[in-house]
Design an enzyme around this catalytic site. Structure first.
Site, PDB file in Angstrom:
ATOM      1  N   ASP A 244       0.824  -1.208   0.000  1.00  0.00           N
ATOM      2  CA  ASP A 244       0.000   0.000   0.000  1.00  0.00           C
ATOM      3  C   ASP A 244       0.860   1.261   0.000  1.00  0.00           C
ATOM      4  O   ASP A 244       1.800   1.394   0.795  1.00  0.00           O
ATOM      5  CB  ASP A 244      -0.906  -0.019   1.234  1.00  0.00           C
ATOM      6  CG  ASP A 244      -1.774   1.221   1.334  1.00  0.00           C
ATOM      7  OD1 ASP A 244      -2.650   1.394   0.478  1.00  0.00           O
ATOM      8  OD2 ASP A 244      -1.547   2.022   2.266  1.00  0.00           O
ATOM      9  N   GLU A 281       1.714  -0.070  -4.822  1.00  0.00           N
ATOM     10  CA  GLU A 281       0.822   1.047  -5.132  1.00  0.00           C
ATOM     11  C   GLU A 281       1.660   2.316  -5.015  1.00  0.00           C
ATOM     12  O   GLU A 281       2.163   2.645  -3.943  1.00  0.00           O
ATOM     13  CB  GLU A 281      -0.352   1.124  -4.164  1.00  0.00           C
ATOM     14  CG  GLU A 281      -1.290   2.272  -4.526  1.00  0.00           C
ATOM     15  CD  GLU A 281      -2.207   2.701  -3.387  1.00  0.00           C
ATOM     16  OE1 GLU A 281      -3.203   3.391  -3.676  1.00  0.00           O
ATOM     17  OE2 GLU A 281      -1.920   2.378  -2.222  1.00  0.00           O
TER      18      GLU A 281
END
Length: 571
Positions: A244, A281
């Site tokens: 993330d 990401e």
């Protein structure tokens, strides 16, 4: 058994276990240990640091009573696997399906998710990407407020539940990617601070304090996160990790955490004998993310590509607010389909500066692209999804693109179920301020913020998929369209070819249609509300989203808002 914990600044550490309180012995580099006869799998325990506590173990493998309870000894050897023949799955050529365990089914458990695997097998996806499963405060959360990073949310089924899910996926021929968060920890139930310098002392991002990756005592902090990643891949048989918001990792060392992690994962892949993937990401549009470490990159297998999403979304929805303003023209979609990104050093109106770098030479399979995902739906005030006509067009372009495509749960049948942002913080101040904080996060995005309260249970319940919709004709028809697209992608090598320099795109100056060439295959999309004729020579129509489609001497006649894949040549 021997208990160990890292607490480099402590003068005394005590262990609570088997009804007693024992002093732990200091060792090298800040590690403390204690041997307890009779402790075994299932034994509750906790630590006290300089008289404060008891606290859960920073590396706890199980939290049966939640983030504020004691830890429990968990021995990975107690689970019996049946996936001995699983050889892993390469990301190249794959199709990913993202899901949130708590809302994927009415029950919201790993066991219930296993019952839905036949649906994913028939859809012919290659991976499921599971949103974070670590413990969170309360009973519902997206997972990005996680703490106790080595444990698994008991609401979903705990560590054995996750292993059972992975085992079942492998038996079904599906790989598993797990979403992990290393750029911050949640604001509630985080007890790392008493043990050591896990944090840097400044806000690393909007979501929380930066973790200490490059300051004093950061060697063990880095090992905390790298060891966590290796645990999922080794002990839970996970096939890949989605990392993330890696742009929020603050690391000024000569070797970045991601490069170090990449090397460790490559070594583990050699040991376990199956491919292991790392998907970052990142909003940096930096090709170094997916270049190999020996070539000066960070070694990620792939990265999420928001530019593809934004360009597809604008093309099929007509929206142009907020960050969509840079992608409002069909020329942006043409650029991402042939060059991977729109912002390759070009000016971004939304950021009011130049952004990104060219991805020339990067194969498309290293860019994970989607039409919808948890962020792009859940970050909208009312969690609304694209309508079925838009999904038909967008899926047709996504699943014939040179990228690694990813679907979001329920997208394949055009579910009407929203996907809201929801949480269940225990502290009253966090519960009451969550909605205001969320609105403030998206200030300037062009939304009228009329979102439901994230702390209301009803917000969570309304986000659960309604599987009964699949039986309705319009939803079933869309599901068949998705199945056919994925099957065609797997049957025709032109459609999974990742070489961006082999993709050619033409767009209508008036913005009505787009024509993408994949070898001798023509993928034509009519975005307008009226029929159009594209200048193609008569050929064979392989797949069409709507009838009637006419391939005649004048060219390809397409109905409004439709997509056609054909073997044709330019007139």
């Amino acid at each position: 058994m021997i208990f160990e914990v890292w607490a480099p600044k402590a003068t005394a550490v005590e262990l609570y276990a088997l009804g007693g309180r024992r002093a732990m012995s200091p060792g090298e580099r800040g590690w403390w240990s204690a041997e307890v006869e009779g402790a075994e799998h299932g034994t509750p325990y906790a630590f006290a640091v300089d008289g404060d506590g008891p606290y859960p173990d920073p590396r706890t493998r199980r939290q049966p009573e939640g983030v504020f309870g004691q830890s429990m000894v968990y021995d990975h050897a107690h689970f019996t696997w049946s996936d001995h023949d699983w050889k892993g799955r390469d990301l190249r050529g794959g199709v990913i399906y993202e899901l949130h365990v708590g809302t994927f089914t009415a029950e919201g458990t790993f066991a219930a998710a296993i019952e839905k695997l036949p649906h994913l097998v028939e859809l012919c996806v290659d991976f499921v990407e599971v949103m974070p499963v670590v413990p969170v405060p309360g009973g519902r959360n997206w997972g990005y407020d996680g703490v106790d990073l080595y444990a698994v949310n008991e609401t979903y089924g705990g560590p054995d539940g996750l292993k059972s899910f992975v085992d079942a996926c492998h038996r079904a021929g599906i790989g598993v990617i797990l979403d992990v968060v290393y750029n911050h920890l949640g604001p509630s139930g985080n007890f790392l601070r008493p043990f050591g310098p896990y944090f840097s002392g400044f806000d690393g991002s909007y979501w929380g304090e930066a973790v200490n990756l490059d300051g004093p005592e950061s060697d063990e902090v880095r090992r905390y996160f790298i060891g966590n990643a290796l645990q999922w891949l080794r002990d839970f048989h996970i096939d890949g990790l989605r990392l993330d918001a890696v742009h929020a990792l603050h690391d000024k060392r000569a070797k970045h955490l991601l490069a170090e992690l990449s090397e460790e994962v490559d070594a583990l892949a050699c040991f376990v004998g199956r491919p292991l993937s790392l998907i970052a990401e990142s909003d940096l549009n930096d090709p170094r993310m997916v270049r190999s470490v020996d070539a000066g990159g960070l070694g990620m297998t792939a990265q999420w590509n928001d530019d593809v999403h934004h360009a597809l979304h604008c093309a099929v929805s007509g929206e142009s607010h907020g960050y969509y303003e840079d992608f409002a023209q069909l020329s942006a979609l043409a650029k991402v389909l042939t060059q991977g990104v729109v912002h390759d050093g070009s000016y971004s109106n939304f950021r009011a500066r130049a952004h990104g770098q060219s991805f020339a030479g990067v194969p498309g399979h290293r860019l994970v692209a989607c039409l919808q995902n948890h962020d792009q739906i859940g970050n909208r005030p009312v969690g609304d999804r694209l309508p079925i006509p838009a999904l038909k067009l967008g899926a047709g372009l996504l699943l014939t693109s040179p990228f690694t495509p990813m679907l979001f749960m329920g997208e394949e049948w055009g579910t009407h179920t929203p996907f809201f942002f929801f949480s269940d913080h225990v502290e009253p101040e966090l519960r009451e301020s969550e909605g205001t904080r969320r609105e403030r996060e998206f200030d300037g995005f062009g939304y009228v913020w009329e979102a439901p309260n994230p702390s209301d249970e009803e917000t969570f319940l309304r986000s659960k998929l309604d599987w009964s919709e699949v039986k309705e004709e319009a939803h079933w028809s869309l599901l068949c369209w998705y199945r056919d697209l994925i099957a065609l992608r797997k049957a025709l090598p032109e459609l999974s070819d990742p070489r961006l320099d082999r993709v050619r795109v033409e767009v209508d100056p008036l913005g009505k249609w787009l024509l993408m060439w994949r070898g001798a295959l023509a993928v034509t999309a009519n975005f307008s509300l009226e029929s159009v004729t594209l200048p193609l020579t008569p050929g064979t129509v392989l797949l069409a989203s709507d009838d009637p489609v006419v391939m005649g001497e004048e060219g390809l006649r397409m109905p409004a808002q439709s997509l056609v894949i054909s073997r044709s040549t330019r007139k």
